[in-house]
Design a protein around this motif. Sequence first.
Motif, PDB file in Angstrom:
ATOM      1  N   UNK A 132      52.612  28.100  23.784  1.00 50.56           N
ATOM      2  CA  UNK A 132      51.322  28.621  23.425  1.00 50.56           C
ATOM      3  C   UNK A 132      50.299  28.444  24.522  1.00 50.56           C
ATOM      4  N   UNK A 133      50.306  27.293  25.156  1.00 49.01           N
ATOM      5  CA  UNK A 133      49.358  27.026  26.220  1.00 49.01           C
ATOM      6  C   UNK A 133      49.560  27.956  27.394  1.00 49.01           C
ATOM      7  N   UNK A 134      50.789  28.332  27.657  1.00 46.32           N
ATOM      8  CA  UNK A 134      51.116  29.235  28.753  1.00 46.32           C
ATOM      9  C   UNK A 134      50.550  30.630  28.512  1.00 46.32           C
ATOM     10  N   UNK A 163      40.551  37.242  34.130  1.00 46.72           N
ATOM     11  CA  UNK A 163      39.841  36.919  35.368  1.00 46.72           C
ATOM     12  C   UNK A 163      40.135  37.972  36.436  1.00 46.72           C
ATOM     13  N   UNK A 164      41.389  38.398  36.534  1.00 42.87           N
ATOM     14  CA  UNK A 164      41.778  39.416  37.504  1.00 42.87           C
ATOM     15  C   UNK A 164      41.119  40.757  37.176  1.00 42.87           C
ATOM     16  N   UNK A 165      41.082  41.131  35.899  1.00 49.97           N
ATOM     17  CA  UNK A 165      40.418  42.374  35.503  1.00 49.97           C
ATOM     18  C   UNK A 165      38.922  42.313  35.811  1.00 49.97           C
ATOM     19  N   UNK A 166      38.323  41.147  35.582  1.00 51.10           N
ATOM     20  CA  UNK A 166      36.909  40.966  35.893  1.00 51.10           C
ATOM     21  C   UNK A 166      36.662  41.156  37.388  1.00 51.10           C
ATOM     22  N   UNK A 167      37.500  40.563  38.216  1.00 45.98           N
ATOM     23  CA  UNK A 167      37.351  40.681  39.659  1.00 45.98           C
ATOM     24  C   UNK A 167      37.511  42.131  40.114  1.00 45.98           C
ATOM     25  N   UNK A 168      38.472  42.841  39.535  1.00 49.91           N
ATOM     26  CA  UNK A 168      38.676  44.250  39.896  1.00 49.91           C
ATOM     27  C   UNK A 168      37.456  45.082  39.498  1.00 49.91           C
ATOM     28  N   UNK A 169      36.951  44.843  38.295  1.00 48.46           N
ATOM     29  CA  UNK A 169      35.776  45.594  37.837  1.00 48.46           C
ATOM     30  C   UNK A 169      34.551  45.260  38.696  1.00 48.46           C
ATOM     31  N   UNK A 170      34.413  43.969  39.020  1.00 47.80           N
ATOM     32  CA  UNK A 170      33.311  43.545  39.883  1.00 47.80           C
ATOM     33  C   UNK A 170      33.404  44.206  41.259  1.00 47.80           C
ATOM     34  N   UNK A 171      34.600  44.227  41.821  1.00 47.66           N
ATOM     35  CA  UNK A 171      34.804  44.859  43.123  1.00 47.66           C
ATOM     36  C   UNK A 171      34.486  46.356  43.069  1.00 47.66           C
ATOM     37  N   UNK A 172      34.894  47.028  41.988  1.00 45.61           N
ATOM     38  CA  UNK A 172      34.577  48.453  41.827  1.00 45.61           C
ATOM     39  C   UNK A 172      33.069  48.678  41.749  1.00 45.61           C
ATOM     40  N   UNK A 173      32.399  47.839  40.978  1.00 45.89           N
ATOM     41  CA  UNK A 173      30.944  47.976  40.852  1.00 45.89           C
ATOM     42  C   UNK A 173      30.248  47.699  42.188  1.00 45.89           C
ATOM     43  N   UNK A 174      30.712  46.683  42.898  1.00 45.00           N
ATOM     44  CA  UNK A 174      30.121  46.387  44.210  1.00 45.00           C
ATOM     45  C   UNK A 174      30.335  47.536  45.188  1.00 45.00           C
ATOM     46  N   UNK A 175      31.511  48.149  45.143  1.00 45.36           N
ATOM     47  CA  UNK A 175      31.767  49.310  46.007  1.00 45.36           C
ATOM     48  C   UNK A 175      30.854  50.473  45.650  1.00 45.36           C
ATOM     49  N   UNK A 219      47.860  32.660  30.867  1.00 48.07           N
ATOM     50  CA  UNK A 219      48.164  34.002  31.370  1.00 48.07           C
ATOM     51  C   UNK A 219      47.069  34.998  30.963  1.00 48.07           C
ATOM     52  N   UNK A 220      46.592  34.915  29.733  1.00 43.80           N
ATOM     53  CA  UNK A 220      45.508  35.798  29.280  1.00 43.80           C
ATOM     54  C   UNK A 220      44.230  35.546  30.073  1.00 43.80           C
ATOM     55  N   UNK A 221      43.948  34.280  30.334  1.00 44.51           N
ATOM     56  CA  UNK A 221      42.753  33.918  31.103  1.00 44.51           C
ATOM     57  C   UNK A 221      42.866  34.453  32.525  1.00 44.51           C
TER      58      UNK A 221
END
Length: 84
Positions: free
Chosen positions: A1-3, A13-25, A7-9
């Motif tokens: 369960x902890x794993x 986090x990766x989706x957030x970074x991708x969206x942030x990078x898109x917005x910054x671009x 993985x979801x976190x």
Amino acid sequence: MGSTNINNTITEHTLFQKERDNLLNNILQGIEQVNTNMALLSKNLDSVTAVGKDFENVAALWKSFNSTIIIGGTDADLKEKNNN
């Protein structure tokens, strides 16, 4: 369960970074467009100023002509009054 939570976190986090990078671009592209438009505006304003300066001599000539006509008209009016 902890794993699964980790993985979801990580995925979130990766989706957030991708969206942030898109917005910054997108922001960067917008700023570059504004910069380009400001440079174009500056160039156009310089052109307008240059054209305006080209007409200074013509404007001074017409002002002189107008002043001469007004003074000439005043002199003719004075002569007419003196003759009456």
